[in-house]
Structures are given as C-alpha cells and as structure tokens.
Design an enzyme around this catalytic site. Structure first.
Site, PDB file in Angstrom:
ATOM      1  N   ASP A  33       0.786  -1.387   0.041  1.00  0.00           N
ATOM      2  CA  ASP A  33      -0.008   0.071   0.287  1.00  0.00           C
ATOM      3  C   ASP A  33       1.280   1.188   0.162  1.00  0.00           C
ATOM      4  O   ASP A  33       1.925   0.974  -0.814  1.00  0.00           O
ATOM      5  CB  ASP A  33      -0.931  -0.135   1.112  1.00  0.00           C
ATOM      6  CG  ASP A  33      -1.731   0.422   0.815  1.00  0.00           C
ATOM      7  OD1 ASP A  33      -2.289   1.828   1.224  1.00  0.00           O
ATOM      8  OD2 ASP A  33      -3.196  -0.037   1.003  1.00  0.00           O
ATOM      9  N   HIS A  39      -3.831   5.729   3.390  1.00  0.00           N
ATOM     10  CA  HIS A  39      -4.141   5.277   2.912  1.00  0.00           C
ATOM     11  C   HIS A  39      -3.694   3.652   3.686  1.00  0.00           C
ATOM     12  O   HIS A  39      -4.858   2.372   4.015  1.00  0.00           O
ATOM     13  CB  HIS A  39      -4.219   5.252   0.751  1.00  0.00           C
ATOM     14  CG  HIS A  39      -5.546   3.492   0.826  1.00  0.00           C
ATOM     15  ND1 HIS A  39      -4.887   2.283   0.310  1.00  0.00           N
ATOM     16  CD2 HIS A  39      -6.375   4.436   0.358  1.00  0.00           C
ATOM     17  CE1 HIS A  39      -5.646   1.634   0.143  1.00  0.00           C
ATOM     18  NE2 HIS A  39      -7.226   2.764   0.048  1.00  0.00           N
ATOM     19  N   SER A  48     -11.134  -0.803  -0.979  1.00  0.00           N
ATOM     20  CA  SER A  48      -9.620  -1.224  -0.408  1.00  0.00           C
ATOM     21  C   SER A  48      -9.957  -1.200   1.082  1.00  0.00           C
ATOM     22  O   SER A  48      -8.946  -2.077   2.470  1.00  0.00           O
ATOM     23  CB  SER A  48      -9.468   0.556  -0.426  1.00  0.00           C
ATOM     24  OG  SER A  48      -8.514   0.563  -1.677  1.00  0.00           O
TER      25      SER A  48
END
Length: 757
Positions: free
Chosen positions: A139, A212, A542
C-alpha cells in the site's frame, strides 16, 4: 474506481483510471518486466543476475537493471525502447517482455458487527495472546507512531521471520517493533517513469504520508486502541481483525500511482520474508493472467502457502467491472455496517431529508439561510459539480450551496464552496451512486443525500423564488437496518476474463470504516485541511479487503495446516446471503436483492468460518490445469507459474472442474453442463445431504451423489453437478441459485450463477 470514495487526497486524483500501459516521459523508453527461464541459464554464469545483465547488455549499452526477481517471477525489470524490447525477446531464455502497468488504490464498529469482541479468544484460542502469523500489506506505507502498532503484550518476533525494517526519509529502523515487524519501500519502477520523488511532498521511505496504507494495515491487524474516534464520531475501541497478528508493510504506491515492477518486487520480498497473508487494496481493469503483475505475483505467493486477498474494485454498480479475478486470489467486494452518521438537510418549504456527514466544527445558525444551486452560481458548463474555480463568489457568499456528486472528490466540492464564501453544502448523489451514502469529514457544515432526495431538493432550489435551507448534524447512530447492504461502488461480476469462475468471492465491511490514519495529512487529505487525527473514516473495497486479510490471519492461527484455498473456502462457504429474518441481502444501487455477481458467496461470517465442516481445496497442479483449460501456451503458463509446464494433449481440461467453492455456468444452447467438485471433511465424521435452490425452472440442477458420508476427518468425497438446460433465454440473461451441504451442524454453501451467452 477509487473515485467512488474519494474523500481523502489528491493522490487518488492522479492515479491512472484503469489497467493502463504506463507512458514514459521520454517518447523512446518505457519500463519492461522480463520473464526468464531460470533453468536455461548458461553454465558460464554463476549468478542469475549476471546472466540477466549480460542478456540486457546484448541489446543495449545503457540499460540498467531496476530489479531482479527470484520469488514472484524469475527475471528482471529495466528501461528499454520498443525496439530494444523486441530484440530482447529474441534472446535465449527470455519468456516474455511485458510493459510496465500502473495500478490504482481501491479506496471500531466492525469487529462487533462481525461478531468479534472481547470474547474473540473463545473462537480463536490460538490467537488469544499473540500470534506468529504475519500479515503483509502492499500500500502507501505506514505511520508507525500510531497506537494501532503498539507491541504491548507481544512476545519475540517469530524466528521464521526473515524480513527487515528499511530506513529512509523520516523513517528509521528503530520505528519497527514486535508488532510492526517489517517495513520496506519500492520506488525504482515509479521513479524510472515519473522521475525522482519530491521529498517535500512524500517520504522516500516506508512512511505513509497519504493515510491509505495505515488505514488498511490497521484494519487487518491493528492492535486494540481504546477511546478511538474521528472527531468524536464512531467512538469506541478500535481493533484490527487479527489484533494479535504481526504486520509487515511494503510501500508500493506513491503520488503518481502504483507500478507493476515495484509491486512485483514487493511480492518477491514478502515471499522471502515469510509473510502468511498478503493484502493488496489496489488493482485496475482486467488483463490476461500472464500479463497481470498482481496475478503473477499472487500465484507465486499461493505456492508458498500465502493467502492473497485483493480488493474487487470501486467501479460498481456496472457489470463486469471487477479487478483481481485470478482464482488463486481472494477477491473482496464491499458492504455496509449497521452504523451511520445522519445529518439533516432542512428546506424552507418544511421538508427534511436525511443524509450523512462527519463534519465537526461550528454549527450553522439555528435559522434558515439563503440556498442556491451550484449550477445557477456558475458560468461553467460543469458548475453544478462545484469544481475548482467554477463558482461565482458574489452568488454564493453567505449561502448554503447544493452541489452534484461526480468527477472531483466529495470533500473537494465543500472546499470549493467554502473558498467561494459559501457557509454550507448539500451534496446530492446522481444516478451513478443512487441511494448510497458515504460520510465525509467536510471542512464546512455539509450533508450528502441520495439521488431521490437530491432530485426533490434540486427542484425546490431551482424553482422556489427565495429558497432557504439549513443543515443539522446528528452524530453517530448504530443498529441501522437493513445491514449489511452491498455498496453501490463495489465492483460486480460476471468475470470477463474467465466467466466460469464466479467473482467476487465474498463481501466484507467497506463503507464508513474507522481505522488508524497518518499524521501527515488531514482526514480529507486536502492541502487546505490543517486538522490532524489519529483515526479516519473512509470507504471503498480498499477497506473490505483488509477485513478478509485479517480474518484469514485468524484462521491461519487456528488452522496453520490449511492452504490458502482452504482458508478462502471456509470464508466463502460459511458466508451469509440473508438477514436474520430470512430475507435476501439487498443491493443499495438497486434497492433489490443482491445476486452472486454482487456479493459472491455472501457476507463474511468469521464466527462460523473457524469450523466450516467441509472445504474445497486446491493445489498448484489444479491451477496449472486451469491454465491449460484456458488454452494458454507453454510460455504463457511459464510467465504465470515460473516453470516449464506442458499441457497433456490426451487430457481434457475444463475450467468448470476447477475445485472452486462456487459455480458459474455459461449456457450456450440447451443441453447438460457438468461440474465436478471434491470436498474434504475438516469437521470429522458426518453425513451431509445436499439442498439445491434455483430461480429458474428452465435449468434443472441435479447433484450426484446427493449424500456424502464421511467416516473421519480429512476424508475426501467427490460429487458432480449437472445443469440441464431445456429452454433458451436472450443473451445476457442471468439466473441464480445455491448448492448447500449440511450434516445438521454445518451448512456448506456455494452460490450458483447461470448466464446465457
């Protein structure tokens, strides 16, 4: 894809839309991934890297190796012209030369919603203290100072761990601990195309400046943190799905995207590091498996016993919009929680509409304020979307502005309204998003309403001579029904690459998820957002992917002998497709019952997955047979599997016979379609009877034998399903059903999707 939940950062706006070939800043060169036949290395070379370098020098004096790969593939990546790439393809031992591709990211209440709480140790006793299971996350990196990576109560780092903690900008090796046991970053492919990383904007290290990656890794395996919330919303105790598992992060995504050469290098290292689960909340479009870097790397991981969980994508509700559909990948769609953040849109005509918001700040005055539609406050053709520079300040100053959803980020619209002098925003969904409500931490009082409410509000604000409105923020509510529902943004089947493999595999929570956040950006990710938070609430597949990754880690801790296919089978066959009242799960995009093309096998149910009764297992040999069934050539199979494998010309290969826990039947005329499956008892002795359900009378589903009698654990039994089609339907028609085996204690379910081609 990520545009369905873009509320955070400009990062998402810069990502490539779809599975796209990366264009170089130079018109002459691009990055290529070169697959080599390792066994063909000439004896004159003592190292494969020397052979790779020599092969490269034979066609270019200036090209250099970016990465050499040993585990994910056998080969290397480099920068070449098209002519050099074509020339390299003719060199001995070269299997394929594939262009770089760019991927995009698919971006407290959850454990309770899933039935996981302080009594989790009763279900997963082996994971009750600390676990040696390692979850690897590819990520945007990690914010190691987050409490979600506390190693309090953890024992020594597992002796099987071979990874490391890499230093770089704003990151030292000492930031890793007994919880966060690994941190690496991969930027060579990215920088070879995009140029050097601007370290004033992002850290050339494992540090997460975006948020994220911290969110996904803490969702999968974050430690228990009491008193977690976003600006007071969703307050409670935050914990990952596997809070006692270890975490290793592999930073592969940067401001300009995630590049396949870096992704392969990260998978290569993760395999060598000995992770047990790989979580990848990224993807893009569809491509043949021998051209798809994620699919290729995931195959190698699968062979090493590593379960790979990937997001399905955020391109829903369009059909055939999935990413990451290889059958050795667990593909995860998104559903909602039973928690919401209501905020009222109050109109001057006395009508109120419930939307959602995470705004925290000074409330609007307790009175109705002037109200204007953005399309009437702009000279731009897209003024209704509240894009940067489109609003006329003189028309919006002191007013609440109605904006339509689309194109730019939801929170950016609010920022545009605020910059133009507006005091509040009512954001309306359009047909693309329907009634799906995704909450955002707006920079001004705002609420997001569904399409139906938006149409009514828009009519009022554009027809009333003196429209007024107000916004009332109501906080957090739980117990919302129905829940879960399939998120509108969640990508849907059917599987356009291999239609006989039903995808997604299942859904998990992916809407309004609270998890840890970076300290380098505010909750919106906007440059104008100076707020800093320890936790954030965002949405996307996600977010659903790491839920399944963490649950897979829990199952691995209980059943260390289970293969990745066995773990996925347990999660799929125990997933639920109905609410407690027996009614089917709903699709928020349509308001109607969802189908296996929307939810796969159903919504994950970890409390039953530990003891599924029967499992559908798969081996590497099974997957090789699957590639043969696709009529892949030997070089294509070698690109995926790193081995010289020749399909047996005397054998009849069928995609339909891959031992998958679901059934996708493609009907091309009347007749009988046969599928064979083998189940293994993991629940001991028992007699299982089959139950078949079907929506259509035009297809008869029969199972032989209808009873499976197991005398002991690990015993295998096979059965054949015959789909007899006696009537035709128009091309594109679909029908659904299920096949369930039960011994009175376990229910082993498999979804059925029948499509007329």
């Amino acid at each position: 894809m990520s545009s369905s939940f873009l509320s955070s950062t400009a990062f998402f706006l810069l990502l490539c839309l779809g599975f796209c070939h990366v264009s170089s800043s130079s018109s002459d060169q691009g990055t290529y991934i070169v697959h080599m036949a390792k066994s063909q290395m000439p004896s004159s070379f003592d190292l494969h890297s020397n052979w790779y370098d020599s092969s490269l020098r034979s066609i270019s004096d200036s090209a250099e190796l970016l990465y050499t790969y040993e585990n994910a593939i056998h080969g290397f990546s480099t920068r070449l012209t098209q002519e050099e790439a074509d020339s390299l393809m003719t060199q001995p031992g070269v299997i394929s030369v594939l262009p770089e591709h760019r991927y995009e990211l698919h971006t407290t209440r959850t454990p309770l919603f899933l039935g996981l709480d302080e009594h989790t140790a009763d279900l997963f006793p082996e994971a009750g203290s600390y676990s040696d299971v390692v979850v690897g996350v590819l990520d945007t990196g990690v914010w190691p100072e987050s409490k979600s990576y506390s190693d309090e109560g953890f024992g020594p780092i597992p002796s099987s761990w071979k990874g490391g903690c890499e230093a770089g900008t704003n990151f030292t090796a000492s930031l890793c601990n007994r919880k966060l046991i690994g941190a690496r970053f991969f930027a060579r492919g990215y920088e070879s195309t995009m140029g050097p990383i601007d370290e004033s904007k992002e850290s050339r290290s494992p540090r997460d400046d975006d948020g994220h990656g911290t969110h996904t890794s803490s969702t999968a395996a974050g430690s228990v943190v009491e008193g977690a919330s976003l600006l007071g919303y969703a307050s409670g105790t935050a914990r990952g799905m596997a809070p006692r598992a270890r975490v290793a992060v592999y930073k592969v995504c940067w401001l300009g995207g995630c590049f396949s050469s870096d992704i392969l290098a990260a998978i290569d290292k993760a395999i060598a590091d000995n992770v047990n689960v790989l979580s990848m909340s990224l993807g893009g479009g569809m491509s043949d498996y021998y051209r798809d870097g994620v699919a290729i790397g995931a195959f190698a991981a699968m062979e090493r016993g590593i379960l790979v969980s990937c997001s399905a994508g955020n391109a829903g509700p369009s059909s055939s919009s999935l990413s990451n559909v290889a059958p050795w990948i667990t593909t995860v769609g998104a559903g909602t929680l039973d928690r919401d953040f209501p905020a009222l849109a109050i109109l001057g005509n006395g009508k109120n509409f419930t939307g959602v918001s995470l705004f925290k700040g000074e409330a609007l005055p307790d009175k109705l304020l002037p109200f204007i539609y953005a399309g009437n406050a702009s000279n731009a053709t897209n003024g209704n979307l509240c894009m940067t520079g489109t609003l006329i300040p003189e028309k919006v100053k002191g007013k609440i502005v109605m904006c339509d959803r689309g194109i730019n980020a939801r929170v950016q619209k609010g920022d545009v309204v605020k910059a133009a002098g507006g005091v509040g925003m009512i954001l309306a969904n359009t047909a693309a998003n329907g009634e799906e409500l995704v909450a955002d931490a707006h920079l001004l009082p705002a609420t997001t309403v569904g399409e139906k409410a938006g149409d009514i509000i828009r009519h009022y604000v554009t027809t009333d001579p003196n429209p007024t409105a107000s916004i009332s923020i109501l906080g957090t509510v739980v117990g919302v029904k129905p829940s879960p529902v399939v998120a509108a943004f969640s990508s849907r089947g059917p599987n356009s690459i291999t239609p006989n493999i039903l995808k997604p595999d299942l859904i998990a929570p992916g809407v309004n998820i609270l998890a840890a956040w970076t300290g380098a950006a505010g909750p919106t990710g906007l440059a104008s957002d100076s707020r800093r938070v320890e936790f954030n609430i965002i949405s996307g597949t996600s977010m659903s992917c790491p839920h399944v990754s963490g649950l897979a880690a829990l199952l691995k801790s209980v059943h260390p002998e289970w293969s990745p296919a066995a773990i996925r089978s347990a999660l799929m066959t125990t997933a639920y497709k109905t609410y407690k009242d027996g009614k089917p799960l709903l699709d928020i995009a349509t308001g109607k019952p969802s189908t296996p093309f929307d939810h796969g096998a159903g919504h994950v149910s970890p409390t039953t997955a530990t003891n599924p009764g029967l499992i559908y297992d798969l081996t590497t040999e099974d997957y090789l047979g699957f590639l043969c069934a696709l009529n892949y050539t030997s070089p294509q199979i070698r690109s995926v599997s790193r081995r010289n494998y020749t399909c047996d010309p005397s054998k009849s290969y069928s995609v339909a016979d891959l031992n998958y826990p679901s059934f996708a039947v493609n009907v091309d005329g009347v007749g009988a379609y046969k599928y064979t499956r083998t189940v293994t008892s993991v629940g001991g002795a028992g007699t299982y009877s089959v139950k078949v359900t079907s929506e259509t009378t035009g297809v008869k589903i029969s199972v032989e034998p209808a009873v499976l009698n197991f005398k002991e654990a690990n015993e295998k039994k096979s059965y054949t399903v015959t789909f007899t089609v006696d009537s035709s339907k128009p091309s594109g028609s679909n029908s659904f059903g299920s096949i369930e085996w039960s011994d009175g204690k376990h229910v082993v379910g498999s979804p059925v999707a029948i499509s007329w081609t």
